[in-house]
Structures are given as C-alpha cells and as structure tokens.
Write a protein that holds these residues in place. Structure first.
Motif, short mmCIF file in Angstrom:
data_model
loop_
_atom_site.label_atom_id
_atom_site.label_comp_id
_atom_site.label_asym_id
_atom_site.label_seq_id
_atom_site.Cartn_x
_atom_site.Cartn_y
_atom_site.Cartn_z
N LYS A 1 -60.06 -6.94 70.22
CA LYS A 1 -60.98 -7.77 69.05
C LYS A 1 -62.13 -7.16 68.78
N PHE A 2 -62.90 -6.59 69.91
CA PHE A 2 -64.29 -5.97 69.79
C PHE A 2 -64.19 -4.51 70.50
N PRO A 3 -63.54 -3.53 69.63
CA PRO A 3 -63.34 -2.15 70.43
C PRO A 3 -64.62 -1.52 70.81
N ASN A 4 -65.64 -1.83 69.72
CA ASN A 4 -66.88 -0.92 70.19
C ASN A 4 -67.68 -1.49 71.21
N PHE A 5 -67.41 -2.36 71.89
CA PHE A 5 -67.92 -3.09 72.96
C PHE A 5 -67.73 -2.31 74.15
N THR A 6 -68.43 -2.01 75.06
CA THR A 6 -68.37 -1.43 76.41
C THR A 6 -68.20 -2.74 77.51
N LEU A 7 -67.17 -2.72 78.19
CA LEU A 7 -66.87 -3.48 79.15
C LEU A 7 -67.55 -3.20 80.52
N PRO A 8 -68.22 -3.83 81.27
CA PRO A 8 -68.85 -3.25 82.58
C PRO A 8 -68.01 -3.16 83.66
N LYS A 9 -68.33 -2.28 84.47
CA LYS A 9 -67.42 -1.77 85.72
C LYS A 9 -66.91 -2.94 86.28
N ASP A 10 -65.65 -2.91 86.60
CA ASP A 10 -65.04 -4.14 87.31
C ASP A 10 -65.12 -5.31 86.58
N ASN A 11 -65.55 -5.44 85.27
CA ASN A 11 -65.63 -6.67 84.55
C ASN A 11 -66.39 -7.59 85.25
N TYR A 12 -67.74 -7.16 85.80
CA TYR A 12 -68.72 -7.98 86.17
C TYR A 12 -70.09 -7.56 85.53
N ILE A 13 -70.57 -8.43 85.10
CA ILE A 13 -71.89 -8.28 84.05
C ILE A 13 -73.12 -8.17 85.26
N GLU A 14 -73.59 -7.09 85.16
CA GLU A 14 -74.85 -6.82 85.73
C GLU A 14 -75.86 -7.32 85.06
N SER A 15 -77.21 -7.17 85.67
CA SER A 15 -78.43 -7.65 85.21
C SER A 15 -79.24 -6.53 84.33
N ALA A 16 -78.89 -5.20 84.31
CA ALA A 16 -79.32 -4.43 83.45
C ALA A 16 -78.49 -3.49 82.76
N PRO A 17 -78.88 -3.00 81.78
CA PRO A 17 -77.98 -2.11 80.67
C PRO A 17 -77.40 -0.75 81.79
N SER A 18 -76.21 -0.63 81.29
CA SER A 18 -75.40 0.40 82.11
C SER A 18 -76.02 1.67 82.23
N GLY A 19 -76.82 2.19 81.46
CA GLY A 19 -77.53 3.31 81.54
C GLY A 19 -78.78 3.11 83.08
N ILE A 20 -79.14 2.19 83.26
CA ILE A 20 -80.28 1.89 84.19
C ILE A 20 -79.16 1.75 85.52
N VAL A 21 -78.11 1.05 85.23
CA VAL A 21 -77.19 0.88 86.80
C VAL A 21 -76.55 2.03 86.99
N ASN A 22 -76.46 2.78 85.90
CA ASN A 22 -75.84 4.22 86.40
C ASN A 22 -76.75 4.91 87.15
N ALA A 23 -78.04 5.23 86.48
CA ALA A 23 -79.03 5.94 86.96
C ALA A 23 -79.55 5.51 88.37
N PHE A 24 -79.81 4.45 88.58
CA PHE A 24 -80.57 3.84 89.69
C PHE A 24 -79.74 2.71 90.52
N GLY A 25 -78.29 2.70 90.40
CA GLY A 25 -77.24 1.91 91.09
C GLY A 25 -77.35 1.95 92.49
N HIS A 26 -77.54 3.02 93.05
CA HIS A 26 -77.43 2.95 94.61
C HIS A 26 -78.68 2.44 95.12
N GLN A 27 -80.02 2.48 94.26
CA GLN A 27 -81.15 2.02 94.87
C GLN A 27 -81.06 0.59 94.45
N LEU A 28 -80.58 -0.14 93.41
CA LEU A 28 -80.43 -1.45 93.18
C LEU A 28 -79.69 -2.06 94.24
N LEU A 29 -78.39 -1.31 94.68
CA LEU A 29 -77.80 -1.99 95.53
C LEU A 29 -78.48 -2.14 96.99
#
Length: 133
Positions: free
Chosen positions: A103-131
């Motif tokens: 229904k919303f093909p332009n939306f990006t689903l988060p990894k594992d369908n789990y909504i993170e607290s930061a935009p995906s670019g931040i999670v990708n760049a700093f994910g290991h530090q956030l964890l």
C-alpha cells in the motif's frame, strides 16, 4: 475568561475557558491553512489493521503513517522507517509489514520490522556503537 495569544516554536495559539473546559486553537506561523490531520482517510491493511497517511507537519519532518489495530494505535512510522510520535522500539507485525510494502511502496521498512529510535542512516553509520552504548 480569555487567556489570549501565546507563542511556542513555530506555533501561536489562542486559549479561552468556557464553563469547565479550556479551549486551545493552534495556528502554524509557517504553514498557512487549517490542520487537516483529523480528516485523514484510513487505508485498510487487512484483518483488524488499518493506516493513515500524514504529510510532514514541519519543514524538517517526514511523511509518515499511523497504524491501528481496530481503534488502537500500534505505532507511527516515518517514510525512512524511523519512529514517529514516540513509537521507538515498536515491532511491526509481519502481516502489517507486507501490507505496508504493497500500500505504501515508497516507505522503507526497518530491519527485522523493528522500529529504531534513530533514522536508518544514523543506525547504519553508528549501529555498533549504539548497541554497545
């Protein structure tokens, strides 16, 4: 009793009391026109699930969807898959994720369908530090 105009960030509002109620009328200083979020139409996602598509409320905001099971909001998600309206940590049911993709093909689903607290670019760049942090 009239309380008058007040200002906060990008909004002005007028408040007054009537009987036992306080009424607040909000005006955006940067975006002309009425607030139309309450007039959004529901999009059926299958079963008890539905969604509402909302445009960004501010110049730095994103288009987002609010997802409901019957009349109860499950979560709200931004276009990039990040949390909206404090939906951090929400798990998207698989059936809902599949419907969002359709229904919303332009939306990006988060990894594992789990909504993170930061935009995906931040999670990708700093994910290991956030964890670790």
């Amino acid at each position: 009793m009239v309380m008058g105009f007040r200002e906060f960030c990008d909004y002005e509002w007028f408040s007054f009391t009537m009987e036992n109620y306080v009424v607040h009328i909000l005006f955006s200083k940067s975006e002309p026109g009425p607030l139309l979020e309450g007039k959004s139409k529901y999009v059926e996602l299958g079963g008890v699930y539905s969604a509402q598509l909302h445009q960004a409320h501010t110049s730095v905001g994103q288009t987002h969807i609010h997802v409901y099971a019957r009349n109860n909001q499950l979560f709200a998600m931004n276009h990039d898959g990040s949390a909206h309206d404090r939906s951090h940590g929400s798990q998207i049911p698989n059936k809902v994720a599949q419907a969002i993709t359709q229904k919303f093909p332009n939306f990006t689903l988060p990894k594992d369908n789990y909504i993170e607290s930061a935009p995906s670019g931040i999670v990708n760049a700093f994910g290991h530090q956030l964890l670790l942090g």
